[in-house]
Design an enzyme around this catalytic site. Sequence first.
Site, PDB file in Angstrom:
ATOM      1  N   ASP A  78      18.520  87.280  26.586  1.00 53.29           N
ATOM      2  CA  ASP A  78      18.668  88.700  26.902  1.00 53.29           C
ATOM      3  C   ASP A  78      20.534  89.279  26.293  1.00 53.29           C
ATOM      4  O   ASP A  78      21.147  88.508  25.586  1.00 53.29           O
ATOM      5  CB  ASP A  78      20.001  88.809  28.501  1.00 53.29           C
ATOM      6  N   HIS A 104      16.636  95.756  26.805  1.00 49.40           N
ATOM      7  CA  HIS A 104      17.420  96.029  27.794  1.00 49.40           C
ATOM      8  C   HIS A 104      19.000  96.979  27.812  1.00 49.40           C
ATOM      9  O   HIS A 104      20.293  96.177  28.342  1.00 49.40           O
ATOM     10  CB  HIS A 104      18.582  94.111  27.136  1.00 49.40           C
ATOM     11  N   HIS A 157      23.979  98.955  28.090  1.00 51.43           N
ATOM     12  CA  HIS A 157      24.526  97.584  29.513  1.00 51.43           C
ATOM     13  C   HIS A 157      25.115  98.035  30.534  1.00 51.43           C
ATOM     14  O   HIS A 157      25.477  97.458  31.387  1.00 51.43           O
ATOM     15  CB  HIS A 157      25.030  96.347  29.565  1.00 51.43           C
ATOM     16  N   HIS A 217      21.046  83.748  27.184  1.00 46.64           N
ATOM     17  CA  HIS A 217      21.425  84.541  26.665  1.00 46.64           C
ATOM     18  C   HIS A 217      22.830  84.202  25.967  1.00 46.64           C
ATOM     19  O   HIS A 217      23.119  83.360  25.387  1.00 46.64           O
ATOM     20  CB  HIS A 217      23.071  85.559  27.077  1.00 46.64           C
TER      21      HIS A 217
END
Length: 263
Positions: free
Chosen positions: A74, A125, A129, A219
């Site tokens: 991610d 994604h 965010h 990540h």
Amino acid sequence: MPWNISRLGSRTAGTLVAVASLGLMVGGCTSYDTYSAADVRNGAEDGVKIKAGVKAEAGAVDCGKAKCIALTFDAGPCEHTPRLLDILKKEKVPATFFLLGKNHVDRYPDLVRRIADEGHEVANHTWSHQILTDRSSAEVREELSRTQNAIEKLTGRKPTLMRPPQGRTDNDVSDVSRELGLAQIMWSTTAKDYSTTDSALIEERTLDQADRDGVILLHDIYDGTVPAVPGIIGELKRRGYTFVTVPQLMAPGRAEPGKVYKP
């Protein structure tokens, strides 16, 4: 207040993610239906069976028989991604990358192209965010569609998968995802690599939780993660796992836009 991990140092970002995740756990969550990879392979969604004769592509892994697991990353790409891609290429491991738009897709266009060109699944994604359940439908649409368009411009293909930040979703997010052709992908394994730079610990946490049909969340933006990847891959291969992308995990079925998939 929503935060943008792109503008934070790894230690600060990790602290905020940990605090936010704790708040999610103690504050309750929205109820929604979820489906597994096995559900999709078996055509079990909503009780509908896959039509007879539908087969996986030639040469594809049959995860109904093989011991499959999906490696996902991610919030990249970033300065660590080239090393990660080198590792994956050497090990012949496909992965799924849930890319962040602002300060990532727009900052590293060549890496986005490389991820796609080397056979990995490119997924969404969001742009910045934002916690989607805190946003209006119009804001959710902007967060997702902006990243969709940026990735399509670079790769020639819009993603079909998305991962909501912190895994937070609800009916409104699902409606917008359906409109944009995006299935929502959660995970079964997390090393909480936002909270540590200890690569050995990241590896240990990942291996302790790994299971068949699992989806590993990592990540590549955090300093300790990429160095842990060779050990994770090596040990899981030793245990008999076959690495696949998320769509390969579900083949010959396909994730349906708007729905939430969780191992």
